[in-house]
Design an enzyme around this catalytic site. Structure first.
Site, PDB file in Angstrom:
ATOM      1  N   ASP A  77       1.317   7.201  11.964  1.00  0.00           N
ATOM      2  CA  ASP A  77       0.227   7.979  12.558  1.00  0.00           C
ATOM      3  C   ASP A  77       0.577   8.330  13.993  1.00  0.00           C
ATOM      4  OD1 ASP A  77      -1.254   7.726  10.283  1.00  0.00           O
ATOM      5  OD2 ASP A  77      -2.879   6.560  11.171  1.00  0.00           O
ATOM      6  N   LYS A 134      -4.665  14.846   7.765  1.00  0.00           N
ATOM      7  CA  LYS A 134      -5.773  14.375   6.927  1.00  0.00           C
ATOM      8  C   LYS A 134      -6.906  15.390   6.858  1.00  0.00           C
ATOM      9  CE  LYS A 134      -5.329   9.423   8.120  1.00  0.00           C
ATOM     10  NZ  LYS A 134      -4.732   8.840   6.922  1.00  0.00           N
ATOM     11  N   GLY A 193      -7.193   0.670  10.399  1.00  0.00           N
ATOM     12  CA  GLY A 193      -7.651   0.413  11.756  1.00  0.00           C
ATOM     13  C   GLY A 193      -8.022  -1.036  12.024  1.00  0.00           C
ATOM     14  N   ARG A 206      -1.839  -5.476  -5.262  1.00  0.00           N
ATOM     15  CA  ARG A 206      -1.813  -6.447  -6.376  1.00  0.00           C
ATOM     16  C   ARG A 206      -2.652  -5.932  -7.548  1.00  0.00           C
ATOM     17  NH1 ARG A 206       0.892 -10.999  -6.116  1.00  0.00           N
ATOM     18  NH2 ARG A 206       1.261 -12.018  -4.134  1.00  0.00           N
ATOM     19  N   GLY A 249      -3.616  -1.381   7.382  1.00  0.00           N
ATOM     20  CA  GLY A 249      -3.549  -2.733   7.942  1.00  0.00           C
ATOM     21  C   GLY A 249      -2.163  -3.230   8.281  1.00  0.00           C
ATOM     22  N   GLY A 294      -0.553   3.010  10.527  1.00  0.00           N
ATOM     23  CA  GLY A 294      -1.538   3.802  11.264  1.00  0.00           C
ATOM     24  C   GLY A 294      -1.584   3.371  12.710  1.00  0.00           C
TER      25      GLY A 294
END
Lengths: 197, 293
Positions: B23, B80, B152, B164, B213, B234
């Site tokens: 990002d 985006k 974020g 998973r 994350g 990000g």
């Protein structure tokens, strides 16, 4: 047994490995200089040439790779791999090519992603049927040296596949199609090298 | 000569594999990302951590900002649009971005319908939390999938949960006899033919990245070992104390994800990572992953 390595730093190396394995060829992933010792030929896949160029230097693959190539180990570069094999990249200092094939290339020569395309491309060296060529943000070869053989060009004459001795390079992605002729052509080059011819 | 074919759209994502998409909000950020070895950048008005802090309605970035980033780097530029906001997508296609992320990080424009993506020339990536959601997006025309994670937060727990979930369901489908796939497609809320493809391929029919994350080189390698084809980072780069060093390190750890010594080397002396958030401390309305369906 002949072993073909695929440079696995970034890009669609898994697609190349799958094509080779389906052909029954023994393969290995090359990420470090030690991996390079075990292969008889190497494919540099599609991906981002800026990324591949940087990662080649981080783990000091550049000089052993160039040395093996100069000793005759066959190399096959597709798209970003073609850029990496070139002598020079036009108007662009974000990629440091290996300088093995006497060609000048231009990155992203057709424009942005919405200009990416598929075309049926004549490649006489592998047979009369045209090759289903996939061009994704593709480069072109804008200057070809004396020792370089043009293997394919678009209708407008722009060169998109070349061979110079033991080095093969395409601006398109044979690994994204079911047509294995170019991989077979390269594997034959590797086998010939293994036989010492 | 034919443009905008499925092979060309899904093919660009294949070229991004094994790489890191970062990002960025300025041309300077984009240059740092490119020099660090990012395989693409995501041009934004704000990184997700700042979107979270700012609150209000988050929209598509200013096209002028995106264009200035496109003019600065040679790697692909993504941008985006809001979920369901097909006019923002038309605008992004018109300025020539290489990929559109129909993203839950922005405030949804439509709570019932995602964009019908097949009619666009530009390819799309969409977020998912499980296999059914991934295949619904592919059915609508997404040529690339990513986990949603929880953007974020600098907290990898949700990305792990989502990856998973996808991989477990793929393994389950792979082990099923043909006749059970119809009921499974119904349970997943996904088209049967895509479920059949998953069984045949043993993976999603398109490239699948991890997102939401990732803050450290080890986070990136964790997602790769769990089966991701590549990683989006990000806020994790430009909210850390040394973005250049961290960007390089995440790229290296993504390439050498199976080599702990290389991940260790890449992880040394990077300074402070971005401040993290405990996802369990977030209120339900603050969760981004629950946007879309």
């Amino acid at each position: 047994m002949t072993k073909v390595g695929v440079l696995a730093l970034q890009g669609d190396f898994a697609e190349h490995l799958l094509v080779l394995r389906r052909m029954g060829v023994s393969t290995s992933e090359v990420r470090l200089p030690a991996d390079l010792v075990q292969v008889d030929g190497l494919i540099i896949p599609g991906g981002e040439s800026t990324t591949i160029s940087r990662l080649v230097d981080v783990y000091e693959l550049r000089s052993p790779l160039v040395q093996r190539a100069r000793e005759g180990m066959p190399l096959f570069g597709t798209c970003a791999g073609l850029v990496m094999l070139a002598r020079e990249v036009v108007k662009d200092n974000s990629v440091v090519p290996l300088g093995l094939v006497d060609i000048q290339v231009q990155r992203n020569a057709f424009g942005r992603q919405t200009d990416s395309f598929e075309a049926d491309l004549p490649v006489p060296a592998i047979g009369p049927e045209p090759f289903p060529a996939v061009f994704i943000r593709a480069p072109i070869v804008c200057q070809v040296g004396e020792r370089v053989e043009t293997m394919a060009a678009l209708e407008d004459g722009r060169v998109v596949a070349v061979r110079q001795g033991s080095f093969l390079a395409t601006a398109f992605h044979p690994e994204l199609t079911q047509d294995t002729r170019l991989h077979r052509y390269f594997v034959e080059m590797v086998k010939a090298f293994g036989r010492g011819s | 000569m034919e443009t905008a074919t499925w092979r060309v759209k899904a093919g660009l994502a294949q070229m991004l594999k094994g790489g890191v998409i970062m990002d960025v909000v300025t041309p300077e950020h984009a240059k740092i990302a490119e020099e660090a070895g990012a395989c693409a950048v995501m041009a934004l008005e704000r990184v997700p951590a700042d979107i979270r802090a700012a609150g209000g309605v988050a929209r598509m970035a200013d096209p002028a900002r995106i264009v200035s980033i496109m003019e600065t780097v040679t790697i692909p530029v993504m941008a985006k649009c809001r979920i369901g906001h097909f006019v923002e997508a038309q605008v992004l296609e018109a300025i020539g971005v290489d990929y559109i992320d129909e993203s839950e990080v922005l405030t949804p424009a439509d709570e019932s319908h995602h964009i019908w993506k097949h009619t666009f020339k530009v390819p799309f990536v969409c977020g998912c939390r499980d296999l059914g959601e991934a295949l619904r997006r592919v059915a609508e025309g997404a040529a690339m999938i990513r986990t949603k994670g929880e953007a974020g937060t600098g907290n990898i727990v949700e990305a792990v949960r989502h990856m998973r979930a996808v991989m477990d369901e793929i393994r389950k489908v792979q082990g099923m006899p043909e006749e059970e796939l119809v009921a499974e497609a119904k349970a997943l809320g996904a088209p049967l033919e895509l479920v059949q493809q998953v069984k045949e391929l043993g993976r999603l029919p398109v490239v699948n990245f991890a997102a939401g994350g990732v803050a450290t080189p080890a986070d990136a390698a964790l997602m790769m070992q769990l089966g991701a084809d590549g990683v989006f980072v990000g806020s994790g780069i430009f909210k850390s104390s040394d973005p250049e060093a961290r960007a390089r390190a995440v790229v290296q750890a993504t390439t050498h994800y199976n080599n702990p010594a290389a991940i260790a080397e890449a992880s040394k002396g990077l300074g402070e990572p971005m401040p993290g958030l405990d996802v369990r401390s977030l209120k339900p309305q603050e969760l981004l992953a629950t946007r879309g369906w």
